[in-house]
Each structure stands twice: as structure tokens, then as C-alpha cells.
Design an enzyme around this catalytic site. Structure first.
Site, PDB file in Angstrom:
ATOM      1  N   GLU A 438      30.912  37.213  43.752  1.00 46.29           N
ATOM      2  CA  GLU A 438      31.778  38.224  44.350  1.00 46.29           C
ATOM      3  C   GLU A 438      31.308  39.611  43.946  1.00 46.29           C
ATOM      4  OE1 GLU A 438      35.659  37.699  42.737  1.00 46.29           O
ATOM      5  OE2 GLU A 438      36.394  39.627  43.441  1.00 46.29           O
ATOM      6  N   ASP A 512      35.951  36.379  40.236  1.00 47.35           N
ATOM      7  CA  ASP A 512      36.774  36.844  39.121  1.00 47.35           C
ATOM      8  C   ASP A 512      38.007  35.972  38.948  1.00 47.35           C
ATOM      9  OD1 ASP A 512      35.070  38.877  38.665  1.00 47.35           O
ATOM     10  OD2 ASP A 512      36.251  40.416  39.706  1.00 47.35           O
ATOM     11  N   ASP A 514      41.054  36.650  38.965  1.00 47.97           N
ATOM     12  CA  ASP A 514      42.254  37.394  39.345  1.00 47.97           C
ATOM     13  C   ASP A 514      42.634  37.054  40.780  1.00 47.97           C
ATOM     14  OD1 ASP A 514      40.404  38.647  40.892  1.00 47.97           O
ATOM     15  OD2 ASP A 514      40.496  40.577  39.867  1.00 47.97           O
ATOM     16  N   ASP A 516      42.353  38.673  43.670  1.00 44.18           N
ATOM     17  CA  ASP A 516      41.298  38.881  44.655  1.00 44.18           C
ATOM     18  C   ASP A 516      40.247  37.797  44.574  1.00 44.18           C
ATOM     19  OD1 ASP A 516      42.264  41.002  45.931  1.00 44.18           O
ATOM     20  OD2 ASP A 516      40.950  42.511  45.003  1.00 44.18           O
TER      21      ASP A 516
END
Ligand code: 1YM
Length: 818
Positions: A438, A512, A514, A516
Site C-alpha cells: 500500500e 497498514d 489501520d 484504510d
């Protein structure tokens, strides 16, 4: 011809007698190799145990004797299944000299199904009648209550052994009542996972209710206050409507075909939507057949034949240049094909494919006739469906051209690989890996940190296109998707996909930790699942697991994958090179480590009850109350105990900021009481029920054991001396354990990673990419309907189903987005 039968639960068959049961094998074999009998000892196997018991009740419903099944999950993760059938037979086996019920639960292959031919005993479940014995073998304890002949009978097992043979407890209040109640607790020594997941169970029982029209199944979770009741008089038609709830149907009612022929019953419901995916689910005797088989192929052949004939005669196809394939016809189709037959044969490695060859012809001709009649009687719907197939065929053609174009273009390019990608040197795909990363910054670190020999890196920018909402041609126009497909090498689409061209046998998604990151991961998985499912099926897709913590103190540095690992390391760290005295006596370091471990186990174990129960309350009950199964039965004593608890929590209210409320309910059916508890905090209210048997449960015993192991140290004095420093004193185990954890951190820098970008190339290599240290999660599709649902609900465009999904899965989401 919107066909439907009135009921699929029909009366059948001969009464059973105990002599018909055949005895083959003992249960030790099951405990030794549980995997052979229930697949695994993880989540799947654990839930499978419930299905096995419920399957017996469903069989009783299929035989026409049972109308309602109840499932209750208790606070200690034991489960009760209740049916109102005839009750498992209680008579003595003529040669084995034990009750029939005991045999059913203790001998493999003791199912009525193994009766002589002509038996009408149907099988709904997976283990063909041995399920009950297998579950018993894998349970810490089982209690069976049978209402039959006007009496209540009871039978108990522990780890497969009968500890209380069948006894008559007494006469029933309502002597005409019959039924079976089974309560069991999966054995913690066997299963790695102990908590039942309500949603997993609910999905299965909803499915069962759909498949057994009219049958009422209710489920209740006493760890929370969740409950659901499923009963569908519409059967498969309602099933298809349910599966399509997040999609837009292109004709009103699902088409339904129901027919029987001799001992065979075929039931089908289908409906087309404007989506691009196909959901075909097969069941044989209510057992899911993810591997497909003869019922599915019979269905596909008939659909292609009838629709092709219809297309030929239709004006709509006049100017059509290409032919319509079966795949085109099934684009956007949701169909359930359920067959019931006398002798099941399963094929394939995982035995999940229906093998009975006679079924193919039967389904083919029934579906053929049914569809033909339907098309004749519903010309508008027929045209809508044909138009959808023509659209699909045109889109396929357009996509083929687009691909040809890109292929020609890519031949002109030097390498045929995306410019942003860093390929590896190795050419043998089985040794090659590609990291899909990402963002450009993490992509940069990964490129620098990787092993160039066999690791390729492809950075993707931002969010890729949601393929759930886009058709093929649009998808191929998307740059990120194009890059991904080019990189993987297999091309895409039914005609062009070629697994032999796969360039990497490990496709690793690295995003990640998180919200997103998890969204991007879902988008990539949606693409792979919808367009390149073979990659997942063959186990080529992985998810990288970057560590959550870094510990650094001076020159020493450690990466720890989660909180548990971090804690173990901190304790180890703090206790090394110390001298420890408890109440003036020397204690070995090893023993102090064990003591802290016990303490942490106890507090963690307590904490684990906080989702469904309340840790503070449980702690108080264990440490300071007289509550027990016996006390719960005695209303006066129970009320005294609860008053004490109420008083204690009232006094603590200013500290805990929680209001506790206890109520007693009489459970007439079981001659005992239940405690109804409400815990009110500023944020939310929790409600749960606590029955007496919780206090007899092994889980409660575990907690009490944990507590017993530490209680003598709770008020002890701890004196610890470290090299080159003064002795420190701590009053009580709480303070000591806290100190050890804190001291383990002293002088260290503990970093909690939020994104990959926080790691430099070396760190990324060391922790996440180096095969010697890393952990990769392999992506598996366990249940294709479930997966279709997750993707269509989560990524589709209907808002309400998504809102509902997110609400129902709020707890799981919490785990996903740390
Ligand atoms: C909560 C689980 O097991 N119900 C149940 C099981 C049986 C019967 C009725 C039953 C079957 C028959 C005759 C028959 C079983 N019996 C046997 C065996 N609920 C649950 N309800 N009478 C009662 O099949 O002929 C196995 S299961 F082998 F004893 F017949």
C-alpha cells in the site's frame, strides 16, 4: 409455474428398536485423532460439534416427529440443544446391556441409519449418524435428558465415558410430552479454540431453516442477550431472496421448481440480479456440497440447453454475432439446488462433491421441463433474463478485444511489466514472491529492504477500483488493476486465465494495520476472489503480518508480534539476574516466573469474560461469594448472596462508575433459578443471565483453580534484589506483578507500529519479509456462499444491508482495525 410444495417435513418410517443398532468401535480413536472425525480442532471443528447434535434433531424433524429445535449457548461456552421429537430410545440393548441412548452416544456407527435396508432414517448431517458419539468423545462432559413414556430420563458422560448410566428422574408434569435435550461442553484439552461464535452458529441455523421449510430453529446466547428465531415457510425461495438482499433483482420472484421422483426430491430456487457474480449452491440431504457434483452439473446443462433454445427462437438474438455461453447465462444468477436421495455418495479429496451419477439426469430433466414451462408462462421475465445473458456475452467480447489490445501493446513494451514494479531475478515461479504494498512510501522501503533474488514488489497507489460494482471492461481500464494483473502474469477471465503463467507462488498483500489498510486489503481480496479465485483456492495468496511492537533498549532490539509476546518478553527481562524473597523465604526465579504467569493467566482469563460477561463481577463472585449451583436452586440463599453482591457493588459505585442490578427468575422447567444481571455504564448497558450450572462448569473450575494457585500470595510481601541496586519491597502480588511488567520496560523504548511507513527498509525486511522471521497468513475461502455474502454486502451498493452487516459485526470489526 411458480411451483412450491406445502411442506418438506413428511412423516416417514418404521419405529426403531434397540436391537437394530450395530456396534463397531470405541471412542478412544476419536480422542486420539479428532481431525479425522471433525476436520480440525480449531474454530471449524468446535462449531461442527454443535451442528452434529443439531443434525440429529433435524433428522427427527425430517422424519416428521419434531417441529422445533432450540439452541442455547451458555456463559461457560457449553451448549444446549433441545428438540420436541420422540426422544432418543431409552430401552436396553439386548446384547450390549446398556440403554440405546448410551449406545448412540458412546459407540461409533451406532446410528439407526445403519439399520437393515428399508429404513427411512434420513441423514441431514455430515458424519452419517456417528456425530453424537464423536461429539461425546470430544466433550469434557455431556448431559442428555430424554422425555419419553411420561418420564424424564437422564444420562451423563465425561470425556466419552458414561459416569451416570441412564436413570429415570421421575414422572413428567405433562406425561404426553416427548423430546431430547443435550448439553455438552467441548473439551479444552482437545480444542484450541473454546469460544463459540454466535454469528457462525446463526448463519448455519438460518441456512438449515431455509433448507427445511417450516422447521422452527431458535438460538439464544446467554453470554449476551442475543437471540434469533428462524422459520421459513417459503424455504429455498426465501433463501434466494435473503442471499440477494444486497443486490438488485432483475425479475420479481425467484423461480422455484420442486419435484420428486421415486425416492428422489429436487428443489430449486433461482433469481437473476444485475450483479456480475454467480452464486450456485448445492445441497444433498441438507449437507452443503461446496465441491459441486452431479446435481450442479445437471442444473447447468439444463439451464444452458433451455436458454439456448429460447435464444434461438427469440428476436432479441437476431443481430447477435457471438454465441452465448453457459457462463454468460449464469452471470448475476443466485440459485440453490437441493436434492434429497436415499444413498449419498461423496467424491473428491475433501468429500464435498456429490457423486451419485443418477442425480445428473434427474435434475437435468426436471429443471429442463420446469424452466421451459416457466419461460412459456412468463415471457417478460424470460426476455429480461435473455437480455442479461446477451449483455454478458457482449461484455465478454468487449473485454476480449480490450485484452487483445493491451496484449499487443505490452508486446511493444520492453518487459511487459508495470513500470513501478520491482521484479525479482529468479524465474522459477515456485520460488518467487510478490509483495503488493500500500502506497509509494512503504513500497519504496519494501523495494530497498527485500531480497532481490526472489522477492518482487508492486506498490499500489491509494484505493483500487471496487470490482464488485464494475464490469469486466471497466475493470480492465483501471490502471492499478491492470498493473496487478500484468504483474501476476495469469491474465484474467474465463477464456484467458492461465494458472500455468502465474509468475509468483506467493502473492503477499502488505497493508497498514489501520482502517484504510484493511479497506485496501479488502479491495484487493475482492478483486482476487471475484476474478482470480483459483489463486486463493490453490493457496497462493497471503497476508503479511508486520509486528505490532518494537522493544529497544541500548543496543538490544526485539520485534514482538502482539501484546502477549511483548508481555512474556518483559517479564523474562525483568526477572533475569534477580534474587527474590516471598515473606522472607527465598524463591527460585523459575517459580516466580510461574507465579506471575499464573497471575497473568488469572487476570487475562477473567478479562476474557468481559465481552459477554463482566470481569469485576466474576472476580467478586470467585473471590468473595458463596454462589454455587446448589445455592442458585435455593431461592432464599440465592437472594441472600445476591444482596451481599448488590451491597458491595453499591459501595464501589463511585469507583467503578457501574451500576449493577440482580434479579432472580424462576426456571420452572429445570426446577432451579436464574440470575438476571444488568450492568449499566455511561457508555452502554449489558444484560446477561447466569444459570446455576455455570458454577459446576469446568470453566468456572478453571478460574477457581487459577485463583487457588495465587490466593496465598495476594497479600504476601515480595522483596527483590537486583545486581548493583538496593532491595525493593512490594506488598501483595498485584503490586509485584505490576512492578515486574513496568521494570521490564525500564529504560527501553517500546514502539507500537501503526503503519508500514514507520519502519525503515531494514526493519521491514527483518520483521515482515525475511522468511526466517516473518509470519504469513494464508488466505482461505471456507464457505463460498458466506464469502459471496461478505463481498456483495460489504462492497455492493445497497446501503441498508451494509449498515446491518456492520452493526452485527461491530465486535469483529474492532478486532480487524486495531
Ligand atoms: C438434541 C439432539 O438427538 N433427537 C433425537 C434422536 C433420535 C431420535 C429422536 C429417534 C430416532 C429413531 C427412533 C429412529 C435418535 N435415535 C437414534 C437411534 N436431538 C436428538 N430424537 N426414535 C427416536 O431413527 O428410528 C439415533 S438418534 F439410533 F437410537 F435410533
Amino acid at each position: 409455474m411458480e411451483n412450491s410444495t406445502s411442506t418438506s417435513i413428511s412423516k416417514a418410517g418404521s419405529e426403531y428398536n434397540a436391537g437394530q443398532i450395530k456396534v463397531l468401535e470405541g471412542l478412544e480413536a476419536v480422542r486420539k485423532r479428532p481431525g479425522m472425525y471433525i476436520g480440525d480442532t480449531a474454530n471449524r471443528g468446535l462449531h461442527h460439534c454443535v451442528y452434529e447434535i443439531v443434525d440429529n434433531a433435524v433428522d427427527e424433524a425430517l422424519a416428521g416427529y419434531c417441529n422445533e429445535i432450540k439452541i442455547i449457548i451458555h456463559v461457560d461456552n457449553s451448549v444446549t440443544v433441545v428438540d420436541d421429537g420422540r426422544g432418543i430410545p431409552v430401552d436396553m440393548h439386548p446384547t450390549e446391556k446398556v440403554s440405546a441412548a448410551e449406545l448412540v452416544y458412546s459407540k461409533l456407527h451406532a446410528g439407526g441409519k445403519f439399520n437393515e435396508e428399508g429404513s427411512a432414517y434420513k441423514v441431514s448431517g455430515g458424519l452419517h449418524g456417528v456425530g453424537a458419539a464423536v461429539v461425546n468423545a470430544l466433550s469434557k462432559w455431556v448431559k442428555i435428558e430424554i422425555k419419553k413414556h411420561g418420564k424424564l430420563h437422564e444420562l451423563r458422560f465425561e470425556r466419552g465415558k458414561a459416569v451416570k448410566p441412564l436413570v429415570e428422574i421421575g414422572p413428567l408434569d405433562k406425561p404426553e410430552e416427548t423430546g431430547t435435550t443435550v448439553t455438552f461442553k467441548p473439551d479444552n484439552e482437545i480444542f484450541e479454540v473454546h469460544e463459540f461464535n454466535y454469528d457462525t452458529l446463526v448463519n448455519r441455523f438460518r441456512e438449515m431453516a431455509f433448507l427445511n421449510k417450516g422447521l422452527k430453529i431458535s438460538i439464544k446466547d446467554e453470554r449476551s442477550d442475543r437471540k434469533d428465531v428462524f422459520q421459513y415457510n417459503g424455504g429455498l425461495v426465501e433463501f434466494v431472496e435473503y442471499l440477494n438482499r444486497a443486490k438488485t433483482a432483475i425479475h420479481k420472484k425467484p423461480i422455484s421448481i420442486t419435484q420428486s421422483k421415486e425416492d428422489y426430491e429436487v428443489e430449486i430456487a433461482m433469481q437473476w440480479t444485475d450483479s456480475y457474480s454467480e452464486v450456485l449452491s448445492g445441497y444433498a440431504n441438507a449437507i452443503c456440497t461446496p465441491g459441486g457434483g452431479t446435481h450442479i452439473s445437471g442444473f447447468k446443462t439444463a439451464l444452458t440447453r433451455v436458454l439456448n433454445q429460447y435464444a434461438k427462437d427469440s428476436a432479441l438474438t437476431k443481430n447477435l454475432k457471438m454465441s452465448i455461453t453457459g457462463d454468460d447465462m449464469r452471470e448475476g444468477l443466485t440459485a440453490i439446488i437441493s436434492v434429497k436421495l436415499p444413498e449419498l455418495q461423496f467424491e473428491g479429496q475433501t468429500k464435498d462433491k456429490l457423486g451419485n451419477s443418477e442425480v445428473e439426469g434427474i435434475v437435468n430433466s426436471l429443471v429442463g421441463d420446469g424452466l421451459k414451462t416457466f419461460f412459456e408462462e412468463n415471457p417478460d421475465t424470460a426476455k429480461t433474463i435473455l437480455r442479461k445473458s446477451i449483455d454478458a456475452a457482449s461484455a465478454r467480447e468487449a473485454a476480449r478485444k480490450a485484452r487483445e489490445l493491451t496484449r499487443r501493446k505490452s508486446v511493444l513494451e520492453v518487459s511487459g511489466l508495470p513500470g513501478k514494479m520491482a521484479d525479482c531475478q529468479e524465474k522459477d515461479p515456485s520460488k518467487c514472491e510478490i509483495y503488493i504494498v500500500e502506497g509509494d512510501s512503504a513500497g519504496g522501503s519494501a523495494k530497498q529492504g527485500r531480497d532481490r533474488k526472489n522477492q518482487a514488489v508492486l506498490p499500489l497507489k491509494g484505493k483500487i477500483l471496487n470490482v464488485e460494482k464494475a464490469r469486466f471492461d471497466k475493470m480492465l481500464g483501471n490502471n492499478e488493476i491492470k498493473m496487478l494483473i500484468q504483474a501476476i502474469g495469469t491474465s484474467i477471465g474465463k477464456d484467458n486465465f492461465d494458472i500455468a503463467k502465474l509468475r509468483y507462488h506467493k502473492i503477499v498483500i502488505m497493508t497498514d494495520a489501520d482502517v484504510d489498510g484493511s479497506h485496501i486489503r479488502t479491495l484487493i481480496l475482492t478483486l482476487l476472489y471475484r476474478q482470480l479465485p483459483e489463486l486463493i483456492e490453490q493457496g497462493y495468496v497471503y497476508i503479511a503480518q508486520p509486528p505490532l511492537y518494537r522493544y529497544k533498549r541500548g543496543k538490544s532490539e526485539r520485534y514482538l508480534k502482539d501484546e502477549k509476546a511483548l508481555e512474556a518478553f518483559l517479564v523474562e527481562n525483568s526477572l533475569s539476574d534477580t534474587i527474590l524473597m516471598i515473606d522472607g523465604k527465598n524463591i527460585e526465579i523459575e517459580d516466580s516466573r510461574k507465579l506471575i504467569n499464573k497471575y497473568r493467566a488469572y487476570t487475562k482469563n477473567l478479562q476474557s469474560y468481559d465481552i459477554h460477561f463482566d470481569t469485576m463481577l466474576l472476580k467478586r463472585i470467585i473471590e468473595n461469594s458463596e454462589l454455587s449451583n446448589e445455592v442458585v436452586k435455593d431461592r432464599a440463599k440465592l437472594e441472600t448472596e445476591l444482596e451481599k453482591l448488590q451491597k458491595y457493588f453499591k459501595e464501589q459505585e463511585h469507583k467503578t462508575l457501574k451500576k449493577y442490578n440482580f434479579e432472580v427468575f424462576e426456571d420452572k422447567e429445570h426446577g432451579t433459578n436464574q440470575i438476571k444481571i444488568t450492568v449499566q455504564t455511561t457508555a452502554r448497558n449489558k444484560k446477561f443471565k447466569l444459570g446455576g450450572h455455570f458454577f459446576d462448569s469446568p470453566d468456572y473450575a478453571d478460574l477457581v483453580n487459577n485463583y487457588d494457585g495465587i490466593k496465598n500470595f495476594l497479600k504476601a510481601r515480595f522483596e527483590i534484589t537486583r545486581e548493583k541496586s538496593e532491595m525493593q519491597t512490594f506488598e501483595g502480588l498485584d503490586a509485584f506483578a505490576l512492578h515486574i511488567l513496568e521494570d521490564g520496560k525500564a529504560g527501553a523504548y517500546i514502539q507500537r507500529y501503526k503503519g508500514l511507513g514507520e519502519m525503515n527498509p531494514e526493519q521491514l525486511w527483518e520483521t515482515t519479509m525475511n522468511p526466517e522471521n516473518r509470519t504469513l497468513l494464508q488466505v482461505k475461502i471456507e464457505d463460498s456462499i458466506e464469502a459471496d455474502q461478505v463481498f456483495s454486502v460489504l462492497m455492493g451498493d445497497q446501503v441498508e444491508p451494509r449498515r446491518q452487516f456492520v452493526e452485527e459485526n461491530a465486535l469483529n470489526v474492532r478486532n480487524l482495525d486495531v
